[in-house]
Scaffold this motif. Structure first.
Motif, PDB file in Angstrom:
ATOM      1  N   ARG A  75     -26.363  28.614   7.541  1.00 25.28           N
ATOM      2  CA  ARG A  75     -26.218  28.458   6.088  1.00 25.28           C
ATOM      3  C   ARG A  75     -27.171  29.371   5.324  1.00 25.28           C
ATOM      4  N   ALA A  76     -28.336  29.652   5.902  1.00 21.99           N
ATOM      5  CA  ALA A  76     -29.281  30.550   5.254  1.00 21.99           C
ATOM      6  C   ALA A  76     -28.933  32.015   5.499  1.00 21.99           C
ATOM      7  N   HIS A  77     -27.838  32.261   6.239  1.00 25.19           N
ATOM      8  CA  HIS A  77     -27.378  33.617   6.566  1.00 25.19           C
ATOM      9  C   HIS A  77     -28.422  34.383   7.371  1.00 25.19           C
ATOM     10  N   ALA A  78     -29.218  33.647   8.167  1.00 23.76           N
ATOM     11  CA  ALA A  78     -30.176  34.284   9.062  1.00 23.76           C
ATOM     12  C   ALA A  78     -29.507  34.709  10.358  1.00 23.76           C
ATOM     13  N   THR A  79     -28.498  33.974  10.789  1.00 25.28           N
ATOM     14  CA  THR A  79     -27.718  34.329  11.982  1.00 25.28           C
ATOM     15  C   THR A  79     -26.260  34.464  11.571  1.00 25.28           C
ATOM     16  N   SER A  80     -25.643  35.551  11.985  1.00 24.41           N
ATOM     17  CA  SER A  80     -24.291  35.891  11.538  1.00 24.41           C
ATOM     18  C   SER A  80     -23.228  35.472  12.547  1.00 24.41           C
ATOM     19  N   PRO A  81     -22.267  34.626  12.148  1.00 19.00           N
ATOM     20  CA  PRO A  81     -21.151  34.300  13.040  1.00 19.00           C
ATOM     21  C   PRO A  81     -20.351  35.536  13.431  1.00 19.00           C
ATOM     22  N   ALA A  82     -20.266  36.532  12.550  1.00 21.45           N
ATOM     23  CA  ALA A  82     -19.520  37.755  12.868  1.00 21.45           C
ATOM     24  C   ALA A  82     -20.169  38.493  14.026  1.00 21.45           C
ATOM     25  N   ALA A  83     -21.505  38.535  14.046  1.00 28.49           N
ATOM     26  CA  ALA A  83     -22.200  39.193  15.149  1.00 28.49           C
ATOM     27  C   ALA A  83     -21.983  38.429  16.455  1.00 28.49           C
ATOM     28  N   LEU A  84     -22.040  37.095  16.378  1.00 28.17           N
ATOM     29  CA  LEU A  84     -21.821  36.289  17.585  1.00 28.17           C
ATOM     30  C   LEU A  84     -20.404  36.499  18.116  1.00 28.17           C
ATOM     31  N   ALA A  85     -19.427  36.559  17.208  1.00 29.61           N
ATOM     32  CA  ALA A  85     -18.042  36.797  17.625  1.00 29.61           C
ATOM     33  C   ALA A  85     -17.892  38.165  18.270  1.00 29.61           C
ATOM     34  N   PHE A  86     -18.582  39.165  17.742  1.00 37.74           N
ATOM     35  CA  PHE A  86     -18.531  40.511  18.323  1.00 37.74           C
ATOM     36  C   PHE A  86     -19.031  40.481  19.767  1.00 37.74           C
ATOM     37  N   TYR A  87     -20.158  39.816  19.988  1.00 39.97           N
ATOM     38  CA  TYR A  87     -20.711  39.758  21.343  1.00 39.97           C
ATOM     39  C   TYR A  87     -19.777  38.999  22.290  1.00 39.97           C
ATOM     40  N   LEU A  88     -19.191  37.904  21.808  1.00 36.63           N
ATOM     41  CA  LEU A  88     -18.253  37.160  22.653  1.00 36.63           C
ATOM     42  C   LEU A  88     -17.083  38.048  23.068  1.00 36.63           C
ATOM     43  N   ASP A  89     -16.560  38.818  22.124  1.00 37.35           N
ATOM     44  CA  ASP A  89     -15.432  39.706  22.427  1.00 37.35           C
ATOM     45  C   ASP A  89     -15.817  40.760  23.461  1.00 37.35           C
ATOM     46  N   LYS A  90     -17.095  41.108  23.521  1.00 35.68           N
ATOM     47  CA  LYS A  90     -17.580  42.097  24.488  1.00 35.68           C
ATOM     48  C   LYS A  90     -17.836  41.485  25.861  1.00 35.68           C
ATOM     49  N   GLY A  91     -17.711  40.169  25.977  1.00 30.49           N
ATOM     50  CA  GLY A  91     -17.945  39.516  27.262  1.00 30.49           C
ATOM     51  C   GLY A  91     -19.372  39.067  27.470  1.00 30.49           C
ATOM     52  N   VAL A  92     -20.180  39.079  26.402  1.00 30.24           N
ATOM     53  CA  VAL A  92     -21.559  38.592  26.487  1.00 30.24           C
ATOM     54  C   VAL A  92     -21.549  37.072  26.471  1.00 30.24           C
ATOM     55  N   ARG A  93     -22.382  36.450  27.295  1.00 29.30           N
ATOM     56  CA  ARG A  93     -22.529  35.000  27.222  1.00 29.30           C
ATOM     57  C   ARG A  93     -23.517  34.687  26.106  1.00 29.30           C
ATOM     58  N   VAL A  94     -23.078  33.919  25.099  1.00 35.97           N
ATOM     59  CA  VAL A  94     -23.895  33.626  23.930  1.00 35.97           C
ATOM     60  C   VAL A  94     -24.205  32.132  23.906  1.00 35.97           C
ATOM     61  N   LEU A  95     -25.463  31.798  23.671  1.00 39.75           N
ATOM     62  CA  LEU A  95     -25.926  30.422  23.604  1.00 39.75           C
ATOM     63  C   LEU A  95     -26.733  30.232  22.334  1.00 39.75           C
ATOM     64  N   SER A  96     -26.849  28.993  21.881  1.00 31.43           N
ATOM     65  CA  SER A  96     -27.629  28.700  20.682  1.00 31.43           C
ATOM     66  C   SER A  96     -28.655  27.617  20.965  1.00 31.43           C
ATOM     67  N   SER A  97     -29.899  27.850  20.519  1.00 32.13           N
ATOM     68  CA  SER A  97     -30.958  26.842  20.601  1.00 32.13           C
ATOM     69  C   SER A  97     -31.527  26.640  19.202  1.00 32.13           C
ATOM     70  N   PRO A  98     -31.478  25.418  18.643  1.00 28.57           N
ATOM     71  CA  PRO A  98     -31.897  25.199  17.258  1.00 28.57           C
ATOM     72  C   PRO A  98     -33.389  25.337  17.029  1.00 28.57           C
ATOM     73  N   THR A  99     -34.196  25.407  18.091  1.00 37.21           N
ATOM     74  CA  THR A  99     -35.645  25.555  17.911  1.00 37.21           C
ATOM     75  C   THR A  99     -36.151  26.924  18.344  1.00 37.21           C
ATOM     76  N   LEU A 100     -35.248  27.819  18.713  1.00 39.24           N
ATOM     77  CA  LEU A 100     -35.678  29.142  19.172  1.00 39.24           C
ATOM     78  C   LEU A 100     -36.321  29.930  18.036  1.00 39.24           C
TER      79      LEU A 100
END
Length: 315
Positions: free
Chosen positions: A57-82
């Motif tokens: 919501r603060a636009h600190a992490t972009s869903p578009a960037a995450l989608a790009f990496y997924l399309d490239k075959g990168v394994r993407v994970l999220s940690s709320p305290t990272l």
């Protein structure tokens, strides 16, 4: 190469250092729209980010960037305290303060790049041991895109405000609203779906830490009283299986061009499995709950019964 220091504009050095053969493992808290240019990851790589509701919501992490990496075959994970910004390749480690965003490119950031084998190993170990992570898939991206559109100023742990993130708790405390529901449109993830032992496919091997949570979606033909924070226990339409608890993490979202249909996003524990409904009813009866009404849709009003239902999965 040895160990070198780079600042206040380290991204050119970081990008160059990670252009190596073999898998790359990155734990970068916040990634902006331009992250793929800064961290050119490929299939087989692992990326852990902070894609919590606050960060999206603060636009600190972009869903578009995450989608790009997924399309490239990168394994993407999220940690709320990272909050870390580290990368490990087969030969090098990058450790510093730089997020993968245009804001970082203009900030005074600094990193250490080293080929010290012990530091490289320790960096990889740190990444593999990150806990409380959710697998990022298309359902996750869909929910993140919705949260991004809401966009408002919210505290980000470790950036603004004290670290307190309710996403670390799977169940709301207390869990005062619980619903038993039959839903043909609910498709549990493979971890939550019963698969006979003889038909279970080989275990998929993936690099990086094991995901603790998974996001799923529920589509209903019309709006209901379901709301964010509700705990839903699904039962298969044939009354054969009872699925692990899910937590509603969104309000209802209207589905365009579908009449009155709405969608909800749900959070589940990836390590929980479904149970035989008959076995679950017997366990509950042994605990003094002979009339649980698990074969009909209803809100569970009894706090004692809610506790007993969660106890089927030791929650």
């Amino acid at each position: 190469m040895g160990t070198t220091f780079h600042g206040p504009s380290p991204w050119a050095h970081i990008t160059r250092a990670i252009r190596t053969r073999g898998a790359r493992y990155a734990a970068i808290a916040y990634v902006g729209n331009d992250a793929p240019d800064l961290i050119p990851l490929r299939a087989g790589d692992v990326l852990i980010v902070n894609a919590s509701q606050a960060a999206i919501r603060a636009h600190a992490t972009s869903p578009a960037a995450l989608a790009f990496y997924l399309d490239k075959g990168v394994r993407v994970l999220s940690s709320p305290t990272l909050h870390a910004k580290v990368i490990a390749t087969n030969r090098r480690a990058v450790i510093g303060s730089a997020n993968a965003s245009v804001n970082s490119a203009y900030a005074d950031d600094a990193v250490i790049i080293t080929d010290d084998p012990a530091i490289v190993a320790d960096t990889r170990k740190f990444i593999d041991n990150i806990d409380d992570i959710t697998e990022v898939d298309q359902v996750f991206i869909d929910n993140a895109t919705h949260e991004w559109a809401i966009g408002r100023a919210v505290p980000i742990p470790g950036v603004t405000g004290r670290i307190h993130n309710p996403e670390n708790n799977f169940l709301p405390i207390p869990a005062t609203r619980m619903l038993v529901k039959h839903a043909a449109d609910y498709q549990p993830s493979p971890a939550g779906e019963h698969i006979p032992e003889g038909l279970r496919p080989p275990q998929r091997t993936t690099a990086g830490p094991a995901a603790k949570y998974q996001l799923e979606s529920l589509r209903l033909d019309k709006p209901t009283s379901i709301t964010r924070g509700d705990v839903i226990i699904f039962v298969s339409p044939d009354d054969e299986w009872i699925y692990p608890p899910t937590v509603v993490i969104s309000e209802s979202i209207r589905i365009p061009q579908s009449g009155r249909a709405v969608q909800y996003f749900l959070r589940t524990r990836a390590d929980l499995t479904s149970l035989s409904l008959i076995a679950a009813e017997k366990m509950l009866a042994d605990l003094g709950h002979p009339a649980t009404r698990l074969r009909t849709d209803h809100y569970v009003r009894s706090p004692i019964l809610r506790t007993a239902l969660l106890g089927l999965w030791n929650l």
